[in-house]
Design a protein around this motif. Structure first.
Motif, PDB file in Angstrom:
ATOM      1  N   TYR A   1     -12.308   0.763 -13.890  1.00  0.00           N
ATOM      2  CA  TYR A   1     -12.024   1.690 -12.797  1.00  0.00           C
ATOM      3  C   TYR A   1     -10.926   1.125 -11.983  1.00  0.00           C
ATOM      4  CZ  TYR A   1     -12.762   4.868  -9.134  1.00  0.00           C
ATOM      5  OH  TYR A   1     -12.593   5.703  -8.182  1.00  0.00           O
ATOM      6  N   HIS A   2     -11.240  -0.202 -11.458  1.00  0.00           N
ATOM      7  CA  HIS A   2     -10.201  -0.449 -10.705  1.00  0.00           C
ATOM      8  C   HIS A   2      -9.007  -1.154 -11.269  1.00  0.00           C
ATOM      9  CE1 HIS A   2     -12.612   0.416  -7.132  1.00  0.00           C
ATOM     10  NE2 HIS A   2     -13.625  -0.563  -7.612  1.00  0.00           N
TER      11      HIS A   2
ATOM     12  N   LEU B   1      -1.920   4.592   0.805  1.00  0.00           N
ATOM     13  CA  LEU B   1      -3.340   4.439  -0.005  1.00  0.00           C
ATOM     14  C   LEU B   1      -4.068   3.309   1.029  1.00  0.00           C
ATOM     15  CD1 LEU B   1      -2.126   4.318  -3.778  1.00  0.00           C
ATOM     16  CD2 LEU B   1      -3.416   5.996  -2.611  1.00  0.00           C
TER      17      LEU B   1
ATOM     18  N   VAL C   1      -2.018   2.233 -11.706  1.00  0.00           N
ATOM     19  CA  VAL C   1      -1.423   3.336 -10.941  1.00  0.00           C
ATOM     20  C   VAL C   1      -0.470   2.681  -9.844  1.00  0.00           C
ATOM     21  CG1 VAL C   1      -1.977   5.442  -9.240  1.00  0.00           C
ATOM     22  CG2 VAL C   1      -2.947   5.079 -11.653  1.00  0.00           C
ATOM     23  N   LEU C   2      -1.092   1.919  -8.890  1.00  0.00           N
ATOM     24  CA  LEU C   2      -0.294   1.137  -7.942  1.00  0.00           C
ATOM     25  C   LEU C   2       1.066   0.608  -8.461  1.00  0.00           C
ATOM     26  CD1 LEU C   2      -3.066  -0.439  -5.731  1.00  0.00           C
ATOM     27  CD2 LEU C   2      -1.243   1.238  -4.774  1.00  0.00           C
TER      28      LEU C   2
ATOM     29  N   LEU D   1      -7.768  -4.601  -4.543  1.00  0.00           N
ATOM     30  CA  LEU D   1      -8.535  -4.251  -5.693  1.00  0.00           C
ATOM     31  C   LEU D   1      -8.967  -5.378  -6.229  1.00  0.00           C
ATOM     32  CD1 LEU D   1      -6.351  -1.297  -6.693  1.00  0.00           C
ATOM     33  CD2 LEU D   1      -8.811  -1.080  -6.218  1.00  0.00           C
TER      34      LEU D   1
ATOM     35  N   ARG E   1       0.987  -1.215  -0.123  1.00  0.00           N
ATOM     36  CA  ARG E   1       0.196  -0.172  -0.262  1.00  0.00           C
ATOM     37  C   ARG E   1       1.008   1.363  -0.023  1.00  0.00           C
ATOM     38  NH1 ARG E   1      -4.137  -1.227   4.943  1.00  0.00           N
ATOM     39  NH2 ARG E   1      -5.231  -3.075   3.935  1.00  0.00           N
TER      40      ARG E   1
ATOM     41  N   GLU F   1      -6.670   1.667 -11.355  1.00  0.00           N
ATOM     42  CA  GLU F   1      -6.061   1.973  -9.851  1.00  0.00           C
ATOM     43  C   GLU F   1      -4.672   0.633  -9.858  1.00  0.00           C
ATOM     44  OE1 GLU F   1      -9.174   3.520  -7.012  1.00  0.00           O
ATOM     45  OE2 GLU F   1      -9.654   1.440  -7.585  1.00  0.00           O
TER      46      GLU F   1
END
Length: 158
Positions: free
Chosen positions: A141-142, A44, A148-149, A51, A40, A145
């Motif tokens: 959407y996820h 975050l 991005v992670l 996710l 994380r 994410e």
């Protein structure tokens, strides 16, 4: 009209399988180091594992809602998000990713065989078209994410 419906189904399948304008979940998870599944970064509130598991639970819920009038959805939000940042085992990770693929395939089959516009009998106006679009949107959407992670963790090669 049949050609339009066929075109819509083809486009829905493309969208549900990762779209043509963005990376799909398989792309986002490809070559992900196992050590990063529970990270994380920068405070975050979620990890890649959380996710992935959230995608699995939500997509499963949408699929079961489409198929089963007796289906009971998990309690929002507690039962849609795993508490643990890291999968308990490699098998748990593999099961989650496999179920996402299996459930997606089943939802895509429904999209190809059922009336997209007919309200789901046990719903409150939802249609299979709405559920398919919602599943695709939610996963996209996820998936973003996750990417991005991975960028923050230094393991995304674009």
């Amino acid at each position: 009209m049949a050609d339009n419906n066929s075109n819509l189904i083809t486009e829905l399948h493309k969208l549900m399988d990762g779209g043509t304008a963005h990376a799909g979940l398989d792309d986002a998870l490809k070559d992900l180091p196992a050590s990063q599944r529970g990270e994380r970064p920068y405070g975050l509130p979620y990890s890649i594992w959380q996710l992935v598991e959230h995608i699995r639970i939500a997509q499963w819920d949408m699929l079961e809602f489409c198929k089963d009038g007796n289906h009971q959805s998990p309690k929002w939000p507690d039962e849609y998000w795993p508490k643990e940042a890291v999968p308990a085992s490699e098998d748990d990770w593999d099961r989650s990713v496999t179920q996402i693929k299996t459930d997606l395939h089943e939802l895509m089959e429904l999209v190809g065989t059922e009336d997209l516009y007919k309200p789901i009998p046990h719903g409150s106006g939802q249609t299979l078209l709405r559920e398919a679009l919602q599943a695709a949107d939610h996963t996209a959407y996820h998936t973003a994410e996750i990417i991005v992670l991975r960028r923050l963790l230094g393991s995304w090669k674009s």
